[in-house]
Design an enzyme around this catalytic site. Structure first.
Site, PDB file in Angstrom:
ATOM      1  CB  SER A 106     -13.602  -5.223  48.421  1.00  0.00           C
ATOM      2  OG  SER A 106     -14.673  -5.019  48.104  1.00  0.00           O
ATOM      3  CG  ASP A 251     -17.564  -1.874  46.732  1.00  0.00           C
ATOM      4  OD1 ASP A 251     -17.837  -1.202  46.282  1.00  0.00           O
ATOM      5  OD2 ASP A 251     -17.457  -3.518  46.767  1.00  0.00           O
ATOM      6  CG  ASP A 253     -13.243  -1.317  47.025  1.00  0.00           C
ATOM      7  OD1 ASP A 253     -14.547  -1.490  46.945  1.00  0.00           O
ATOM      8  OD2 ASP A 253     -12.284  -2.071  46.198  1.00  0.00           O
ATOM      9  CG  ASP A 255     -14.892  -2.516  42.962  1.00  0.00           C
ATOM     10  OD1 ASP A 255     -15.336  -3.097  44.623  1.00  0.00           O
ATOM     11  OD2 ASP A 255     -13.868  -4.072  43.618  1.00  0.00           O
TER      12      ASP A 255
END
Length: 460
Positions: A106, A251, A253, A255
């Site tokens: 993340s 960010d 990833d 999400d």
């Protein structure tokens, strides 16, 4: 809340740690792949598992390790390469897969990596299933991976899916009202050198916007490095430079979403939720007139919603707990201050790009700039201290800390609140204080910080 399930390697958002150090080793990744295959059940007709990742250098070795683990247990693997986490959640259900796996840490720096798993419905696995998967993986690791796999003729295959990115782009565009476009708008985008670097510019430009982009040149070691949702200052400068109508920072990833308005001011998850809850409520589409947020959300959000007849339900921190409450109560909007926004009418997990499209649709439909839309909420002063700690003993078992917290709560009274909790993904303790008096807020936070340092031996 459900029964408490003890887990050894999985945290609030999968397994996470420094690459090539326990638990994020190649051997563990192989075992987790085998664990995923195990919990899918031997009689499951859906043999396929979809596998994506962000742009970290270590993603290559974990990708191959997970493929090996899954195939050794007779599962076929669809490899999609770098794609946002919500894309894998979408594709796991859209392509009728048995599960989806994402390799990502993340917003963490490139040295870290992680593994999180989605079920066939696109939701993160329940705690009990995750615990069963973890137990099997640890047993396989201890046994050297022997003895549980099928005969040689029944092992799985792996192949790359070349059109996965295109499928996700179409899905995202379909979440934007078909009667509107982004013609005439300039959108500044910061992709954090992460998983959105190809998808995000394509989506907004195909809907008609002019786009200005930073953070779209990943090299395996620059993900989240001074860019993305945790560092919106670069995006703010890009907005001003290009006179953009809005700035979007994702960010690593994809999400999580943090926005910047046309004046260069940051708009966080609380303000995004306020805008969207108000819009959905007005349109009669906010299920049960309720928004689900976490204990970290600003008290100002709750007051804003209350004025509009909207109930705010708080959960503990972690998007999985927000989703759990939303599914249980039949709610369709929720999220976190940090930028995980959940529109269950569109996707099953936080989706930064889909969230941005929802806010843009409000801007287009109302003709109002983002700075005006966000003004419906007045934020109470809030300070958040992230304190590195060497250990994480239960806070309730630290008498000095409990005594200090109680005293500070009495000091804040009805004019503020405080929250201390460990990060679920990092060796940190988070101290959050809100108060109508900024000076008092800073004083309370600093005094609590000193107690934590004495109690837990922080290095800060």
């Amino acid at each position: 809340m459900g029964g408490k399930v003890e887990r050894k390697i999985f945290g609030t958002d999968g397994v996470r740690g420094v690459a090539n150090q326990p638990p994020m080793t190649v051997e563990m990744a192989v075992a987790i792949g085998q664990g995923v295959a195990h919990v899918l059940g031997t009689g499951d007709q859906r043999r396929r598992v979809i596998l994506g990742k962000d742009t970290r250098l270590s993603g290559y070795m974990f990708e191959n390790a997970l493929v090996a683990g899954l195939c050794s247990m007779g599962r076929d693997v669809l490899v999609v390469g770098p794609l946002p986490t919500p894309a894998v959640a979408f594709l796991s259900r859209n392509m009728r897969c048995a599960a989806g796996i994402v390799i990502s840490a993340s917003h963490n720096p490139y040295q870290d990596n992680g593994i999180k798993v989605f079920g066939r419905d696109g939701f993160k696995l329940p705690d009990a299933v995750e615990a069963e998967m973890e137990d099997f993986a640890l047993k396989m690791l201890e046994a050297g991976g022997n003895g549980q796999g099928p005969q040689p003729g029944r092992v799985g295959r792996a192949r790359r899916i070349d059109d996965a990115r295109g499928r996700y782009i179409v899905f995202l565009k379909n979440s934007f009202p078909v009667e509107y476009t982004l013609d005439g708008l300039t959108v500044a985008i910061d992709c954090a050198h992460g998983a959105t670097y190809q998808v995000a510019p394509a989506v907004f430009s195909e809907l008609g916007a002019e786009v200005a982009v930073i953070g779209a040149e990943p090299d395996g070691t620059n993900i989240n490095a001074g860019v993305g949702a945790l560092h919106p200052e670069g995006l703010a400068a890009l907005v001003k430079e290009n006179k953009a109508n809005i700035g979007l920072a994702f960010d690593g990833d994809g999400d999580r979403l943090i926005m910047v308005d046309e004046k260069g001011e940051v708009v966080d998850g609380d303000e995004v939720m306020a805008i969207c809850a108000d819009h959905l409520m007005t349109a009669g589409r906010l299920n049960h007139a309720t928004l689900v947020a976490t204990v970290m959300s600003n008290l100002g959000l709750e007051l804003c919603l209350r004025e509009r007849g909207i109930r705010m339900l708080r959960t503990k921190v972690g998007d999985r707990y927000v989703v759990e409450a939303m599914r249980k109560g039949g709610y369709n909007l929720g999220g976190e201050q940090s930028g995980h926004i959940l529109f269950l009418d569109h996707n099953t997990t936080g989706d930064g790009i889909a969230s941005a499209l929802q806010v843009l649709s409000v801007m287009v439909q109302t003709g109002k700039p983002l700075s005006e839309l966000k003004s419906i909420m007045t934020r109470l002063p809030q300070v958040l201290i992230n304190l590195p700690v060497k250990r994480k003993p239960p806070l309730a078992e630290q008498p000095a800390l409990v005594k200090a917290m109680k005293a500070q709560e009495e000091r804040l009274g009805e004019e503020g609140r405080l929250l201390l909790r460990y990060s679920g993904t990092e060796p940190k303790l988070r101290i959050m204080v809100e108060a109508t008096d900024p000076a008092l807020m800073e004083q309370v936070a600093e005094e609590l910080k000193q107690v934590v340092i004495k109690t837990l031996g922080s290095e800060s």
